[in-house]
Design a protein around this motif. Structure first.
Motif, PDB file in Angstrom:
ATOM      1  N   TYR A   1       0.587  52.236 -50.166  1.00 56.63           N
ATOM      2  CA  TYR A   1      -0.666  50.389 -50.131  1.00 56.63           C
ATOM      3  C   TYR A   1      -0.511  49.331 -49.702  1.00 56.63           C
ATOM      4  CZ  TYR A   1      -1.911  54.212 -53.917  1.00 56.63           C
ATOM      5  OH  TYR A   1      -2.067  55.393 -54.882  1.00 56.63           O
ATOM      6  N   ILE A   2      -1.322  48.985 -49.144  1.00 57.24           N
ATOM      7  CA  ILE A   2      -0.021  47.531 -48.614  1.00 57.24           C
ATOM      8  C   ILE A   2      -0.663  46.285 -49.609  1.00 57.24           C
ATOM      9  CG2 ILE A   2      -1.670  45.484 -47.436  1.00 57.24           C
ATOM     10  CD1 ILE A   2      -3.622  47.320 -45.799  1.00 57.24           C
ATOM     11  N   ASP A   3      -1.066  46.431 -50.798  1.00 57.47           N
ATOM     12  CA  ASP A   3      -1.111  45.551 -52.103  1.00 57.47           C
ATOM     13  C   ASP A   3      -2.219  45.736 -53.062  1.00 57.47           C
ATOM     14  OD1 ASP A   3      -3.122  44.774 -51.349  1.00 57.47           O
ATOM     15  OD2 ASP A   3      -3.232  42.654 -50.596  1.00 57.47           O
ATOM     16  N   ILE A   4      -1.053  44.839 -54.071  1.00 64.28           N
ATOM     17  CA  ILE A   4      -2.056  45.480 -55.598  1.00 64.28           C
ATOM     18  C   ILE A   4      -3.855  46.069 -55.169  1.00 64.28           C
ATOM     19  CG2 ILE A   4      -3.085  44.243 -58.008  1.00 64.28           C
ATOM     20  CD1 ILE A   4      -0.233  45.686 -57.110  1.00 64.28           C
ATOM     21  N   PHE A   5      -3.705  45.053 -54.746  1.00 61.03           N
ATOM     22  CA  PHE A   5      -5.170  44.911 -53.894  1.00 61.03           C
ATOM     23  C   PHE A   5      -6.108  46.160 -53.413  1.00 61.03           C
ATOM     24  CE2 PHE A   5      -4.715  41.042 -55.129  1.00 61.03           C
ATOM     25  CZ  PHE A   5      -5.512  40.168 -56.359  1.00 61.03           C
ATOM     26  N   ASP A   6      -5.154  46.738 -52.434  1.00 61.55           N
ATOM     27  CA  ASP A   6      -5.785  47.509 -51.594  1.00 61.55           C
ATOM     28  C   ASP A   6      -5.670  48.712 -52.850  1.00 61.55           C
ATOM     29  OD1 ASP A   6      -5.516  49.332 -49.300  1.00 61.55           O
ATOM     30  OD2 ASP A   6      -3.592  50.249 -49.409  1.00 61.55           O
ATOM     31  N   LEU A   7      -4.234  48.825 -53.093  1.00 62.75           N
ATOM     32  CA  LEU A   7      -4.361  49.822 -54.588  1.00 62.75           C
ATOM     33  C   LEU A   7      -5.323  50.005 -55.316  1.00 62.75           C
ATOM     34  CD1 LEU A   7      -3.733  51.360 -56.715  1.00 62.75           C
ATOM     35  CD2 LEU A   7      -1.981  50.062 -57.030  1.00 62.75           C
ATOM     36  N   ALA A   8      -6.182  48.851 -55.770  1.00 70.16           N
ATOM     37  CA  ALA A   8      -7.506  48.529 -56.639  1.00 70.16           C
ATOM     38  C   ALA A   8      -8.426  49.073 -55.433  1.00 70.16           C
ATOM     39  CB  ALA A   8      -7.013  46.814 -57.374  1.00 70.16           C
TER      40      ALA A   8
ATOM     41  N   TYR B   1      -3.962  42.856 -68.760  1.00 66.85           N
ATOM     42  CA  TYR B   1      -4.426  41.806 -67.816  1.00 66.85           C
ATOM     43  C   TYR B   1      -5.164  41.965 -66.544  1.00 66.85           C
ATOM     44  CZ  TYR B   1       0.429  42.018 -69.171  1.00 66.85           C
ATOM     45  OH  TYR B   1       1.741  42.024 -70.289  1.00 66.85           O
ATOM     46  N   GLU B   2      -5.262  40.684 -65.773  1.00 64.53           N
ATOM     47  CA  GLU B   2      -6.184  40.564 -65.266  1.00 64.53           C
ATOM     48  C   GLU B   2      -5.610  40.843 -63.664  1.00 64.53           C
ATOM     49  OE1 GLU B   2      -9.486  39.809 -65.205  1.00 64.53           O
ATOM     50  OE2 GLU B   2      -9.283  40.170 -67.165  1.00 64.53           O
ATOM     51  N   ILE B   3      -6.326  41.907 -62.468  1.00 65.90           N
ATOM     52  CA  ILE B   3      -5.656  41.849 -61.228  1.00 65.90           C
ATOM     53  C   ILE B   3      -4.801  41.933 -60.664  1.00 65.90           C
ATOM     54  CG2 ILE B   3      -7.602  41.835 -59.775  1.00 65.90           C
ATOM     55  CD1 ILE B   3      -7.180  44.177 -58.299  1.00 65.90           C
ATOM     56  N   LYS B   4      -5.089  39.629 -60.799  1.00 68.84           N
ATOM     57  CA  LYS B   4      -4.672  38.940 -60.180  1.00 68.84           C
ATOM     58  C   LYS B   4      -2.688  38.767 -60.284  1.00 68.84           C
ATOM     59  CE  LYS B   4      -6.624  34.957 -62.571  1.00 68.84           C
ATOM     60  NZ  LYS B   4      -5.711  34.591 -63.299  1.00 68.84           N
TER      61      LYS B   4
ATOM     62  N   PHE C   1     -15.216  49.370 -64.034  1.00 68.97           N
ATOM     63  CA  PHE C   1     -15.772  48.361 -63.774  1.00 68.97           C
ATOM     64  C   PHE C   1     -15.187  46.633 -63.522  1.00 68.97           C
ATOM     65  CE2 PHE C   1     -19.007  50.524 -65.976  1.00 68.97           C
ATOM     66  CZ  PHE C   1     -20.776  50.505 -64.971  1.00 68.97           C
ATOM     67  N   LYS C   2     -14.425  46.949 -64.283  1.00 71.12           N
ATOM     68  CA  LYS C   2     -12.689  45.980 -64.129  1.00 71.12           C
ATOM     69  C   LYS C   2     -12.632  45.804 -62.334  1.00 71.12           C
ATOM     70  CE  LYS C   2      -9.648  43.493 -66.991  1.00 71.12           C
ATOM     71  NZ  LYS C   2      -8.488  44.222 -67.736  1.00 71.12           N
ATOM     72  N   LEU C   3     -12.518  46.821 -61.630  1.00 73.93           N
ATOM     73  CA  LEU C   3     -12.167  46.953 -59.918  1.00 73.93           C
ATOM     74  C   LEU C   3     -13.453  46.508 -59.014  1.00 73.93           C
ATOM     75  CD1 LEU C   3     -10.084  50.070 -59.994  1.00 73.93           C
ATOM     76  CD2 LEU C   3      -9.162  47.858 -60.488  1.00 73.93           C
ATOM     77  N   CYS C   4     -14.597  46.744 -59.891  1.00 76.66           N
ATOM     78  CA  CYS C   4     -15.685  46.445 -58.872  1.00 76.66           C
ATOM     79  C   CYS C   4     -16.167  44.822 -58.143  1.00 76.66           C
ATOM     80  CB  CYS C   4     -16.958  46.670 -59.583  1.00 76.66           C
ATOM     81  SG  CYS C   4     -17.611  48.660 -59.644  1.00 76.66           S
ATOM     82  N   TYR C   5     -15.214  44.030 -58.628  1.00 76.32           N
ATOM     83  CA  TYR C   5     -15.652  42.924 -58.405  1.00 76.32           C
ATOM     84  C   TYR C   5     -17.217  42.108 -59.035  1.00 76.32           C
ATOM     85  CZ  TYR C   5     -11.339  44.043 -56.380  1.00 76.32           C
ATOM     86  OH  TYR C   5      -9.886  44.455 -55.975  1.00 76.32           O
ATOM     87  N   ASP C   6     -17.915  42.569 -59.324  1.00 75.33           N
ATOM     88  CA  ASP C   6     -19.318  42.732 -59.229  1.00 75.33           C
ATOM     89  C   ASP C   6     -20.040  42.517 -58.206  1.00 75.33           C
ATOM     90  OD1 ASP C   6     -19.218  41.440 -62.024  1.00 75.33           O
ATOM     91  OD2 ASP C   6     -18.432  40.321 -61.819  1.00 75.33           O
ATOM     92  N   ASP C   7     -19.187  43.692 -57.280  1.00 72.12           N
ATOM     93  CA  ASP C   7     -21.114  43.758 -55.789  1.00 72.12           C
ATOM     94  C   ASP C   7     -20.939  45.216 -55.429  1.00 72.12           C
ATOM     95  OD1 ASP C   7     -18.445  44.124 -55.169  1.00 72.12           O
ATOM     96  OD2 ASP C   7     -18.724  43.211 -53.538  1.00 72.12           O
TER      97      ASP C   7
ATOM     98  N   ALA D   1       0.172  53.945 -63.767  1.00 70.01           N
ATOM     99  CA  ALA D   1       0.508  52.014 -64.760  1.00 70.01           C
ATOM    100  C   ALA D   1      -0.518  51.314 -63.662  1.00 70.01           C
ATOM    101  CB  ALA D   1       1.628  52.345 -63.539  1.00 70.01           C
ATOM    102  N   PHE D   2      -1.251  51.076 -63.248  1.00 67.73           N
ATOM    103  CA  PHE D   2      -2.122  50.205 -62.292  1.00 67.73           C
ATOM    104  C   PHE D   2      -2.965  50.368 -63.600  1.00 67.73           C
ATOM    105  CE2 PHE D   2      -5.634  48.691 -59.864  1.00 67.73           C
ATOM    106  CZ  PHE D   2      -5.196  47.490 -59.917  1.00 67.73           C
ATOM    107  N   ILE D   3      -3.890  50.842 -64.281  1.00 67.89           N
ATOM    108  CA  ILE D   3      -4.753  51.199 -65.318  1.00 67.89           C
ATOM    109  C   ILE D   3      -4.204  50.809 -65.746  1.00 67.89           C
ATOM    110  CG2 ILE D   3      -6.387  53.101 -66.094  1.00 67.89           C
ATOM    111  CD1 ILE D   3      -6.827  54.148 -64.421  1.00 67.89           C
TER     112      ILE D   3
END
Length: 172
Positions: free
Chosen positions: A52-59, A27-30, A104-110, A19-21
């Motif tokens: 999961y703690i939250d959406i960002f933990d899932l990501a 949508y953007e993750i935020k 790549f969408k989950l990478c936050y460019d780092d 579902a998240f994918i």
């Protein structure tokens, strides 16, 4: 009982990830909420928070899973020494575009998809001075090529992309 690796828990995690994918493609993750995910999955909010703690933990957990899957795919293969290795990589990317777009969408460019670097080859090519910069340049360049190819719907063949990589690496 909610045992770490029981079948029911794994199935719930897979449904949440799917579902998240799906949501990440639009949508953007935020902008994605737990409510969005539970509406799609039909699971309870408590099931989400048990995993999961939250959406960002899932990501973060999904990104780690995708990195591990990519690493495992090439664990026994030295894919930058030969054109066939690059061909294998680009073929896999073309066959699994959603997987890589999500990564790549989950990478936050780092982070870098290509986390393995052939130091023996660099030594053979006498790339010893400023090796850390060479490695960073190579990783970022390859990721940029992959992102651009994905953004264009992988129109070029994997063979053509392997040739692009070969030419950019100047046949080393």
């Amino acid at each position: 009982m909610n045992v770490k690796n029981n079948k029911r828990r794994r199935e719930s995690q897979e449904r949440i990830e799917k579902a998240f994918i799906e949501l990440l493609q639009t949508y953007e993750i935020k902008d994605i909420t737990v409510s969005d995910i539970i509406k799609i999955t039909g699971l309870n909010r408590s099931t989400f928070y048990a995993n999961y703690i939250d959406i960002f933990d899932l990501a973060d957990k999904l990104r780690e899973k995708l990195e591990n899957e990519f690493s495992n795919l090439f664990a026994e293969y030295d894919y930058f020494n030969e054109r066939t290795g690059a061909l294998k990589m680009f073929t896999h990317i073309k066959e699994n575009q959603l997987f890589y777009k999500t990564y790549f969408k989950l990478c936050y460019d780092d982070k870098h998809l290509v986390s393995v670097y052939d130091a023996k080859r660099a030594e053979k090519e006498q790339i010893t001075g400023n090796l850390k910069y060479h490695i960073e340049f190579f990783r970022n360049g390859l990721n940029a090529i992959i992102k651009l190819w994905l953004a264009n719907g992988c129109q070029e063949s994997p063979e053509a992309m392997a040739e692009v990589l070969k030419l950019e690496y100047r046949g080393r």
